[in-house]
Enzyme design. Structure first.
Site, PDB file in Angstrom:
ATOM      1  N   TRP A 171       0.800  -1.234   0.000  1.00 17.81           N
ATOM      2  CA  TRP A 171       0.000   0.000   0.000  1.00 17.81           C
ATOM      3  C   TRP A 171       0.826   1.275   0.000  1.00 17.81           C
ATOM      4  CZ3 TRP A 171       1.884   2.236   4.236  1.00 17.81           C
ATOM      5  CH2 TRP A 171       2.256   1.433   5.312  1.00 17.81           C
ATOM      6  N   ASN A 172       2.136   1.177   0.156  1.00 16.22           N
ATOM      7  CA  ASN A 172       2.883   2.436   0.352  1.00 16.22           C
ATOM      8  C   ASN A 172       3.123   3.202  -0.951  1.00 16.22           C
ATOM      9  OD1 ASN A 172       4.660   0.406  -0.382  1.00 16.22           O
ATOM     10  ND2 ASN A 172       6.367   1.271   0.755  1.00 16.22           N
ATOM     11  N   LYS A 180      -2.477  -8.329  -7.950  1.00 15.45           N
ATOM     12  CA  LYS A 180      -3.282  -8.184  -6.737  1.00 15.45           C
ATOM     13  C   LYS A 180      -2.711  -7.050  -5.895  1.00 15.45           C
ATOM     14  CE  LYS A 180      -3.547  -9.280  -2.496  1.00 15.45           C
ATOM     15  NZ  LYS A 180      -4.331  -8.176  -1.963  1.00 15.45           N
ATOM     16  N   PRO A 181      -3.407  -5.903  -5.880  1.00 13.36           N
ATOM     17  CA  PRO A 181      -2.908  -4.799  -5.058  1.00 13.36           C
ATOM     18  C   PRO A 181      -3.306  -4.996  -3.594  1.00 13.36           C
ATOM     19  CG  PRO A 181      -4.894  -4.130  -6.226  1.00 13.36           C
ATOM     20  CD  PRO A 181      -4.630  -5.567  -6.610  1.00 13.36           C
ATOM     21  N   ALA A 182      -2.734  -4.179  -2.715  1.00 13.66           N
ATOM     22  CA  ALA A 182      -3.108  -4.233  -1.293  1.00 13.66           C
ATOM     23  C   ALA A 182      -4.595  -3.911  -1.149  1.00 13.66           C
ATOM     24  CB  ALA A 182      -2.269  -3.237  -0.508  1.00 13.66           C
ATOM     25  N   GLU A 217      10.802  -8.307  -3.166  1.00 14.08           N
ATOM     26  CA  GLU A 217      11.252  -6.973  -2.737  1.00 14.08           C
ATOM     27  C   GLU A 217      10.645  -6.751  -1.363  1.00 14.08           C
ATOM     28  OE1 GLU A 217      13.357  -5.312  -4.441  1.00 14.08           O
ATOM     29  OE2 GLU A 217      13.160  -6.034  -6.500  1.00 14.08           O
ATOM     30  N   CYS A 237      10.195   1.748   1.358  1.00 17.25           N
ATOM     31  CA  CYS A 237      11.163   0.669   1.560  1.00 17.25           C
ATOM     32  C   CYS A 237      12.562   1.252   1.516  1.00 17.25           C
ATOM     33  CB  CYS A 237      10.970  -0.414   0.515  1.00 17.25           C
ATOM     34  SG  CYS A 237      10.891   0.207  -1.150  1.00 17.25           S
ATOM     35  N   GLU A 274      12.481  -2.865  11.178  1.00 15.30           N
ATOM     36  CA  GLU A 274      12.197  -1.819  10.191  1.00 15.30           C
ATOM     37  C   GLU A 274      11.256  -0.790  10.834  1.00 15.30           C
ATOM     38  OE1 GLU A 274       9.676  -2.989   6.814  1.00 15.30           O
ATOM     39  OE2 GLU A 274      10.743  -1.517   5.588  1.00 15.30           O
TER      40      GLU A 274
HETATM   41  P1  NDP Z   1       2.317  -6.982   3.237  1.00  9.16           P
HETATM   42  O1  NDP Z   1       3.338  -8.053   3.079  1.00  9.16           O
HETATM   43  O2  NDP Z   1       1.429  -7.033   4.400  1.00  9.16           O
HETATM   44  O3  NDP Z   1       1.360  -6.933   1.960  1.00  9.16           O
HETATM   45  C1  NDP Z   1       1.858  -6.795   0.655  1.00  9.16           C
HETATM   46  C2  NDP Z   1       0.900  -7.432  -0.318  1.00  9.16           C
HETATM   47  O4  NDP Z   1       0.842  -8.832  -0.066  1.00  9.16           O
HETATM   48  C3  NDP Z   1      -0.543  -6.947  -0.199  1.00  9.16           C
HETATM   49  O5  NDP Z   1      -1.146  -6.933  -1.474  1.00  9.16           O
HETATM   50  C4  NDP Z   1      -1.169  -8.016   0.674  1.00  9.16           C
HETATM   51  O6  NDP Z   1      -2.578  -8.098   0.536  1.00  9.16           O
HETATM   52  C5  NDP Z   1      -0.499  -9.240   0.110  1.00  9.16           C
HETATM   53  N1  NDP Z   1      -0.521 -10.401   0.977  1.00  9.16           N
HETATM   54  C6  NDP Z   1      -0.674 -10.467   2.327  1.00  9.16           C
HETATM   55  N2  NDP Z   1      -0.628 -11.746   2.732  1.00  9.16           N
HETATM   56  C7  NDP Z   1      -0.448 -12.508   1.629  1.00  9.16           C
HETATM   57  C8  NDP Z   1      -0.329 -13.909   1.398  1.00  9.16           C
HETATM   58  N3  NDP Z   1      -0.383 -14.793   2.383  1.00  9.16           N
HETATM   59  N4  NDP Z   1      -0.154 -14.334   0.135  1.00  9.16           N
HETATM   60  C9  NDP Z   1      -0.081 -13.466  -0.887  1.00  9.16           C
HETATM   61  N5  NDP Z   1      -0.214 -12.132  -0.733  1.00  9.16           N
HETATM   62  C10 NDP Z   1      -0.378 -11.654   0.516  1.00  9.16           C
HETATM   63  O7  NDP Z   1       3.135  -5.626   3.159  1.00  9.16           O
HETATM   64  P2  NDP Z   1       2.593  -4.138   3.423  1.00  9.16           P
HETATM   65  O8  NDP Z   1       1.428  -3.886   2.525  1.00  9.16           O
HETATM   66  O9  NDP Z   1       2.459  -3.938   4.888  1.00  9.16           O
HETATM   67  O10 NDP Z   1       3.804  -3.275   2.849  1.00  9.16           O
HETATM   68  C11 NDP Z   1       4.814  -2.748   3.622  1.00  9.16           C
HETATM   69  C12 NDP Z   1       6.090  -3.547   3.471  1.00  9.16           C
HETATM   70  O11 NDP Z   1       6.515  -3.559   2.116  1.00  9.16           O
HETATM   71  C13 NDP Z   1       7.258  -2.972   4.240  1.00  9.16           C
HETATM   72  O12 NDP Z   1       7.943  -3.986   4.932  1.00  9.16           O
HETATM   73  C14 NDP Z   1       8.156  -2.403   3.154  1.00  9.16           C
HETATM   74  O13 NDP Z   1       9.492  -2.293   3.504  1.00  9.16           O
HETATM   75  C15 NDP Z   1       7.917  -3.338   2.050  1.00  9.16           C
HETATM   76  N6  NDP Z   1       8.278  -2.728   0.790  1.00  9.16           N
HETATM   77  C16 NDP Z   1       9.388  -3.184   0.114  1.00  9.16           C
HETATM   78  C17 NDP Z   1       9.803  -2.587  -1.052  1.00  9.16           C
HETATM   79  C18 NDP Z   1      10.984  -3.096  -1.807  1.00  9.16           C
HETATM   80  O14 NDP Z   1      11.085  -2.812  -2.990  1.00  9.16           O
HETATM   81  N7  NDP Z   1      11.895  -3.842  -1.201  1.00  9.16           N
HETATM   82  C19 NDP Z   1       9.089  -1.436  -1.608  1.00  9.16           C
HETATM   83  C20 NDP Z   1       7.942  -1.030  -0.832  1.00  9.16           C
HETATM   84  C21 NDP Z   1       7.564  -1.680   0.324  1.00  9.16           C
HETATM   85  P3  NDP Z   1      -3.561  -7.394   1.614  1.00  9.16           P
HETATM   86  O15 NDP Z   1      -3.324  -5.932   1.520  1.00  9.16           O
HETATM   87  O16 NDP Z   1      -4.897  -7.793   1.151  1.00  9.16           O
HETATM   88  O17 NDP Z   1      -3.178  -7.962   2.956  1.00  9.16           O
END
Ligand code: NDP
Length: 476
Positions: free
Chosen positions: A144-145, A168-170, A243, A277, A379
């Site tokens: 979502w960020n 699949k977005p957040a 990532e 991130c 983090e």
């Molecule tokens: P999450 O891991 O909670 O969610 C990311 C995505 O994964 C969402 O679409 C979420 O859906 C989905 N998801 C959750 N559970 C599952 C599952 N079991 N199987 C498949 N998909 C799933 O991360 P956040 O949204 O909280 O994002 C923040 C994190 O992302 C931070 O740690 C940040 O550092 C990292 N990040 C890394 C980057 C990089 O390039 N390295 C860039 C940007 C962020 P739903 O929303 O429906 O739960």
């Protein structure tokens, strides 16, 4: 949702409400998809794959260029939606929406330049070739960020290579992404090439990741989620790019340009309310310049980062995205203070009616943060910066590398020898020297250690969506 070229509701009729983190109002809703819709989208992508992969690459490039044009025109619409659903200031949402067009252009330009090799063999009657084939159906999962940037990082190289996609977005930021997918499709993508499903990751994530017709998973999100996906991917030996989280160190040496370093630190830490991130998440400053540096960054935090509703005039920092996210950052700050850290700026919630219904937090700076505090071992995904004083570069690098993460990093020094040592020894996917932590389309971007593996951006991103095949041709 958008599946096989059509707008689709959830069979169940269920929806997900999307709320504005600045004030709690409902912005809109999307269908709450289930495993049925995941299966339909993957089947559509699998069916569309052979023709999309076989399409002349110049034609694929033309469609992606046309999509970029349409995205450019849609920036104001997408930016407003993004600001409302995510919370970020409108000006920053405009920057993010514009990145989709830039990324589309970059990979559209590469779509007809993918090629293999001619390889001479010892036997003169034979020669070898390598060809590069698109991997197939890609499941792209985004957080979502930065919903639009992180979508573009995946779908642009995937489509350019001839892969098809189920995105699949957040669940909390599906709106701008949904519109972007509709707009990109309207540029002439054949049905099934780019699909989007909505739904909770916990409910539909496993079905998407484990689907036998998914050939590649491109995931951005938390390290814990990435670990789960990696385990599930093992069952079908599905290719993955992860990532994940980061805790980027910044080293400020005694000869640093403190004005520029403090400006880069403030942007690196407070942009997107610290929910990035790649972000300055730990500062290691040399003792001789520590006081001056800390005064500068604390002043910037107090004066330059006006907090408020993303759509309000003059706001530089929106709310945290969720109540949980703010509580988490506040708990990390409280833990540091309990262990002896001093608050130099912020540490508070802004006061006033306009802040009462949102997840706002002031730009926060702490000094004397102990190494074992949560702010340094975890983090920090919010606007709070821990600063640690160090005596020399070896100590700074050792502390920089003490994290399980290894995403970005930076150093400020005029001494080339110090810069070189840091570049060679810091365990990270990116190091900036005397510069702000901004990622470039031209440079590969990805983590080391528990920040993940695989690259986005650059020519290298294409590798994640292609498989190399060797061919031997014999005169017979
Ligand atoms: P999450 O891991 O909670 O969610 C990311 C995505 O994964 C969402 O679409 C979420 O859906 C989905 N998801 C959750 N559970 C599952 C599952 N079991 N199987 C498949 N998909 C799933 O991360 P956040 O949204 O909280 O994002 C923040 C994190 O992302 C931070 O740690 C940040 O550092 C990292 N990040 C890394 C980057 C990089 O390039 N390295 C860039 C940007 C962020 P739903 O929303 O429906 O739960």
């Amino acid at each position: 949702m958008f599946i096989n070229g059509e707008l689709v509701d959830a069979k169940s009729g269920k929806t997900i409400e999307v709320r504005n983190p600045s004030n709690g109002t409902v912005v809109d809703s999307v269908p709450r998809g289930s495993v049925d819709e995941v299966n339909a989208a993957v089947e559509a992508a699998a069916k569309a794959f052979p023709a999309w992969a076989a399409m002349p690459p110049t034609k694929r490039a033309q469609i992606l260029h046309a999509a970029a044009e349409k995205m450019k025109a849609a920036v104001p619409e997408l930016a407003k939606l993004l600001s409302q659903e995510q919370g970020k200031p409108l000006a920053h949402a405009v920057l993010e929406a514009s990145r989709v067009q830039e990324n589309l252009e970059y990979y559209a330009g590469l779509a007809d330049k993918i090629r293999g090799d001619y390889v001479p063999l010892d036997d003169p009657a034979k020669f070898g070739l390598t060809i590069r084939r698109p991997i197939g159906v890609v499941a792209a999962i985004t957080p979502w960020n930065f919903p639009l940037t992180l979508m573009a990082n995946k779908i642009c190289p995937a489509l350019a290579t001839g892969c098809t996609v189920v995105l699949k977005p957040a669940s909390t930021t599906p709106l701008a992404t949904q519109r972007a997918v509709e707009i990109i499709n309207s540029a002439g993508l054949p049905p099934g090439v780019l699909n989007i499903v909505h739904g909770s990751g916990a409910e539909i994530g496993d079905a998407l990741v484990s689907h036998p017709k998914v050939n590649k998973i491109a995931f951005t999100g938390q390290t814990e989620t990435g670990k789960r996906i990696m385990k599930l991917a093992a069952d079908n030996v599905t290719r993955i790019t992860l990532e994940l989280g980061g805790s980027d160190p910044m080293i400020v040496c005694e000869d640093a340009d403190l004005r520029r370093a403090s400006a880069a630190t403030a942007i690196g830490r407070f942009f997107n309310a610290g929910q990035a991130c790649l972000a300055v998440k730990r500062v290691y400053v040399f003792a001789s310049v520590a006081e001056e540096f800390m005064t500068k960054i604390a002043d910037r935090a107090k004066k330059e980062w006006k907090v408020g509703d993303g759509l309000a005039e003059g706001v530089k920092m929106g709310p945290l995205h969720t109540e949980h996210q703010r509580a988490e950052v506040e708990a990390q700050v409280a833990d540091a203070v309990k262990k002896g850290a001093k608050i130099l700026a912020g540490g508070t919630r802004p006061q006033g009616d306009e802040y009462s219904k949102g997840w706002f937090m002031d730009a926060t700076v702490l000094s004397e943060v102990p190494d074992d505090s949560r702010m340094l071992t975890e983090e920090v995904f919010g606007p709070a910066l821990p600063i640690v004083i160090v005596n020399d570069l070896d100590e700074a690098i050792a502390k920089a590398n003490s994290s399980v993460y290894g995403l970005g990093s930076s150093i400020w020094t005029k001494d080339l020898a110090k810069a070189r040592k840091a570049v060679e020894q810091i365990q990270a996917g990116y190091t900036w020297v005397n510069d702000i932590q901004v990622a470039y389309d031209q440079l590969p971007f990805g983590g080391s250690k528990q920040s993940g593996f695989g690259k986005e951006h650059g020519l290298e991103a294409l590798d994640g969506y292609l498989e190399k095949k060797s061919v031997v041709l014999s005169a017979g």
